[in-house]
Scaffold this motif. Sequence first.
Motif, PDB file in Angstrom:
ATOM      1  N   CYS A  17       7.031  -0.846 -10.803  1.00 10.94           N
ATOM      2  CA  CYS A  17       7.903  -0.409  -9.712  1.00 10.94           C
ATOM      3  C   CYS A  17       7.066  -0.055  -8.471  1.00 10.94           C
ATOM      4  CB  CYS A  17       8.734   0.778 -10.173  1.00 10.94           C
ATOM      5  SG  CYS A  17      10.313   0.916  -9.316  1.00 10.94           S
ATOM      6  N   ALA A  18       5.956   0.598  -8.667  1.00 12.65           N
ATOM      7  CA  ALA A  18       5.095   0.980  -7.541  1.00 12.65           C
ATOM      8  C   ALA A  18       4.568  -0.264  -6.822  1.00 12.65           C
ATOM      9  CB  ALA A  18       3.941   1.855  -8.030  1.00 12.65           C
ATOM     10  N   LEU A  19       4.161  -1.263  -7.580  1.00 12.69           N
ATOM     11  CA  LEU A  19       3.676  -2.510  -6.971  1.00 12.69           C
ATOM     12  C   LEU A  19       4.799  -3.200  -6.203  1.00 12.69           C
ATOM     13  CD1 LEU A  19       1.223  -4.512  -6.769  1.00 12.69           C
ATOM     14  CD2 LEU A  19       2.417  -5.802  -8.528  1.00 12.69           C
ATOM     15  N   ALA A  20       5.985  -3.243  -6.780  1.00  9.12           N
ATOM     16  CA  ALA A  20       7.131  -3.857  -6.111  1.00  9.12           C
ATOM     17  C   ALA A  20       7.435  -3.131  -4.800  1.00  9.12           C
ATOM     18  CB  ALA A  20       8.354  -3.842  -7.028  1.00  9.12           C
ATOM     19  N   SER A  21       7.360  -1.810  -4.810  1.00 13.75           N
ATOM     20  CA  SER A  21       7.621  -1.020  -3.606  1.00 13.75           C
ATOM     21  C   SER A  21       6.573  -1.277  -2.537  1.00 13.75           C
ATOM     22  CB  SER A  21       7.660   0.470  -3.946  1.00 13.75           C
ATOM     23  OG  SER A  21       8.730   0.733  -4.823  1.00 13.75           O
ATOM     24  N   GLN A  22       5.310  -1.398  -2.933  1.00 16.04           N
ATOM     25  CA  GLN A  22       4.235  -1.711  -1.985  1.00 16.04           C
ATOM     26  C   GLN A  22       4.460  -3.082  -1.354  1.00 16.04           C
ATOM     27  OE1 GLN A  22       0.886  -0.970  -4.839  1.00 16.04           O
ATOM     28  NE2 GLN A  22      -0.098  -0.279  -2.945  1.00 16.04           N
ATOM     29  N   LEU A  23       4.805  -4.049  -2.161  1.00 17.41           N
ATOM     30  CA  LEU A  23       5.024  -5.400  -1.661  1.00 17.41           C
ATOM     31  C   LEU A  23       6.241  -5.450  -0.738  1.00 17.41           C
ATOM     32  CD1 LEU A  23       4.327  -8.393  -1.546  1.00 17.41           C
ATOM     33  CD2 LEU A  23       5.497  -8.689  -3.737  1.00 17.41           C
ATOM     34  N   ALA A  24       7.275  -4.698  -1.061  1.00 21.64           N
ATOM     35  CA  ALA A  24       8.520  -4.709  -0.282  1.00 21.64           C
ATOM     36  C   ALA A  24       8.263  -4.418   1.192  1.00 21.64           C
ATOM     37  CB  ALA A  24       9.512  -3.698  -0.859  1.00 21.64           C
ATOM     38  N   THR A  25       7.378  -3.483   1.467  1.00 22.58           N
ATOM     39  CA  THR A  25       7.128  -3.067   2.856  1.00 22.58           C
ATOM     40  C   THR A  25       6.428  -4.155   3.666  1.00 22.58           C
ATOM     41  OG1 THR A  25       4.994  -2.048   2.350  1.00 22.58           O
ATOM     42  CG2 THR A  25       6.960  -0.648   2.155  1.00 22.58           C
ATOM     43  N   ARG A  26       5.931  -5.173   3.014  1.00 24.55           N
ATOM     44  CA  ARG A  26       5.198  -6.244   3.698  1.00 24.55           C
ATOM     45  C   ARG A  26       6.016  -7.530   3.847  1.00 24.55           C
ATOM     46  NH1 ARG A  26       2.112  -2.769   0.991  1.00 24.55           N
ATOM     47  NH2 ARG A  26       0.035  -2.276   1.751  1.00 24.55           N
ATOM     48  N   GLY A  38       9.043 -14.829 -19.512  1.00 18.38           N
ATOM     49  CA  GLY A  38      10.088 -14.905 -20.521  1.00 18.38           C
ATOM     50  C   GLY A  38      11.144 -13.817 -20.353  1.00 18.38           C
ATOM     51  N   ILE A  39      12.173 -13.895 -21.183  1.00 14.71           N
ATOM     52  CA  ILE A  39      13.214 -12.870 -21.188  1.00 14.71           C
ATOM     53  C   ILE A  39      12.568 -11.537 -21.554  1.00 14.71           C
ATOM     54  CG2 ILE A  39      15.296 -12.081 -22.388  1.00 14.71           C
ATOM     55  CD1 ILE A  39      16.084 -15.064 -22.630  1.00 14.71           C
ATOM     56  N   GLY A  40      12.854 -10.515 -20.760  1.00 14.78           N
ATOM     57  CA  GLY A  40      12.295  -9.190 -21.014  1.00 14.78           C
ATOM     58  C   GLY A  40      10.889  -8.982 -20.477  1.00 14.78           C
ATOM     59  N   ALA A  41      10.369  -9.924 -19.698  1.00 12.66           N
ATOM     60  CA  ALA A  41       8.999  -9.820 -19.198  1.00 12.66           C
ATOM     61  C   ALA A  41       8.854  -8.851 -18.030  1.00 12.66           C
ATOM     62  CB  ALA A  41       8.484 -11.202 -18.787  1.00 12.66           C
ATOM     63  N   GLY A  42       9.970  -8.489 -17.389  1.00  9.50           N
ATOM     64  CA  GLY A  42       9.894  -7.528 -16.296  1.00  9.50           C
ATOM     65  C   GLY A  42      10.307  -8.063 -14.940  1.00  9.50           C
ATOM     66  N   LYS A  43      10.824  -9.280 -14.887  1.00 12.91           N
ATOM     67  CA  LYS A  43      11.215  -9.894 -13.611  1.00 12.91           C
ATOM     68  C   LYS A  43      12.317  -9.100 -12.916  1.00 12.91           C
ATOM     69  CE  LYS A  43      12.468 -13.706 -15.620  1.00 12.91           C
ATOM     70  NZ  LYS A  43      12.241 -13.307 -17.003  1.00 12.91           N
ATOM     71  N   THR A  44      13.385  -8.796 -13.634  1.00 12.10           N
ATOM     72  CA  THR A  44      14.514  -8.096 -13.027  1.00 12.10           C
ATOM     73  C   THR A  44      14.133  -6.661 -12.682  1.00 12.10           C
ATOM     74  OG1 THR A  44      16.095  -9.508 -14.193  1.00 12.10           O
ATOM     75  CG2 THR A  44      16.932  -7.423 -13.332  1.00 12.10           C
ATOM     76  N   HIS A  45      13.343  -6.011 -13.501  1.00 15.25           N
ATOM     77  CA  HIS A  45      12.876  -4.649 -13.205  1.00 15.25           C
ATOM     78  C   HIS A  45      12.082  -4.657 -11.900  1.00 15.25           C
ATOM     79  CE1 HIS A  45      11.443  -0.579 -13.771  1.00 15.25           C
ATOM     80  NE2 HIS A  45      10.201  -1.006 -13.645  1.00 15.25           N
ATOM     81  N   PHE A  46      11.174  -5.607 -11.751  1.00 11.99           N
ATOM     82  CA  PHE A  46      10.383  -5.745 -10.527  1.00 11.99           C
ATOM     83  C   PHE A  46      11.308  -5.969  -9.325  1.00 11.99           C
ATOM     84  CE2 PHE A  46       8.210  -8.250  -7.338  1.00 11.99           C
ATOM     85  CZ  PHE A  46       6.990  -7.600  -7.189  1.00 11.99           C
ATOM     86  N   ALA A  47      12.250  -6.912  -9.463  1.00 10.33           N
ATOM     87  CA  ALA A  47      13.173  -7.232  -8.367  1.00 10.33           C
ATOM     88  C   ALA A  47      14.004  -6.008  -7.980  1.00 10.33           C
ATOM     89  CB  ALA A  47      14.069  -8.401  -8.760  1.00 10.33           C
ATOM     90  N   ARG A  48      14.510  -5.299  -8.972  1.00 10.34           N
ATOM     91  CA  ARG A  48      15.347  -4.115  -8.712  1.00 10.34           C
ATOM     92  C   ARG A  48      14.536  -3.064  -7.943  1.00 10.34           C
ATOM     93  NH1 ARG A  48      17.485  -3.470 -13.765  1.00 10.34           N
ATOM     94  NH2 ARG A  48      19.322  -4.642 -13.137  1.00 10.34           N
ATOM     95  N   LEU A  50      11.902  -3.557  -6.033  1.00  5.64           N
ATOM     96  CA  LEU A  50      11.626  -4.066  -4.691  1.00  5.64           C
ATOM     97  C   LEU A  50      12.852  -3.901  -3.794  1.00  5.64           C
ATOM     98  CD1 LEU A  50       9.544  -7.118  -3.763  1.00  5.64           C
ATOM     99  CD2 LEU A  50      11.737  -6.788  -2.655  1.00  5.64           C
ATOM    100  N   ILE A  51      14.014  -4.243  -4.301  1.00  6.76           N
ATOM    101  CA  ILE A  51      15.248  -4.107  -3.521  1.00  6.76           C
ATOM    102  C   ILE A  51      15.517  -2.641  -3.197  1.00  6.76           C
ATOM    103  CG2 ILE A  51      17.752  -4.444  -3.560  1.00  6.76           C
ATOM    104  CD1 ILE A  51      17.112  -6.962  -5.393  1.00  6.76           C
ATOM    105  N   HIS A  52      15.351  -1.760  -4.170  1.00  8.78           N
ATOM    106  CA  HIS A  52      15.556  -0.326  -3.931  1.00  8.78           C
ATOM    107  C   HIS A  52      14.628   0.179  -2.832  1.00  8.78           C
ATOM    108  CE1 HIS A  52      17.600   0.764  -8.018  1.00  8.78           C
ATOM    109  NE2 HIS A  52      18.459   0.342  -7.115  1.00  8.78           N
ATOM    110  N   ALA A  53      13.400  -0.312  -2.802  1.00  9.88           N
ATOM    111  CA  ALA A  53      12.429   0.132  -1.795  1.00  9.88           C
ATOM    112  C   ALA A  53      12.863  -0.232  -0.382  1.00  9.88           C
ATOM    113  CB  ALA A  53      11.054  -0.464  -2.096  1.00  9.88           C
TER     114      ALA A  53
END
Length: 157
Positions: A17-26, A38-48, A50-53
């Motif tokens: 989540c921290a990495l996604a938030s850092q990337l979001a600002t750029r 794969g399923i459950g690898a963390g794609k949607t968690h990362f996306a969520r 980033l969007i929240h940020a």
Amino acid sequence: MTSPRAVLTLTSPEATCALASQLATRLSPGDVLLLSGGIGAGKTHFARCLIHALQDPPEDVPSPTFTLVQVYDTAAGELWHADLYRLSDPDQCEELGLADAFETAICLVEWPDRLEDLAPADALSLSFDAGAAEDSRALTLDWSDPRWDAIVTELTA
């Protein structure tokens, strides 16, 4: 010539989540992130994350598995979150309007293999895999557009 690559270990969902938030600002409209794994690898968690940020205040971010695309208005511009898992033909991506969104919005695309040759050449690819420790993830970033060089360097510093 091989494309640049960076490999990170994300030790927890919070680190992802921290990495996604850092990337979001750029990010800005026209930026495309291709999220694979794969399923459950963390794609949607990362996306969520980033969007929240990019939202103030953060709103509910459901997985677009069944709707295929969710569109959000953010401070950085329009953001499209697409989950192409259920698509069987790249022509369906065109019908969703993704080609236009790649130019005018920030786009997060899960299951980008479904795009085939419609995937933008200047996208940043993020590949998620289970890490060695529980809840950790190995993240590989690949890109060819020099625009990502400084951004990835900052994220991995």
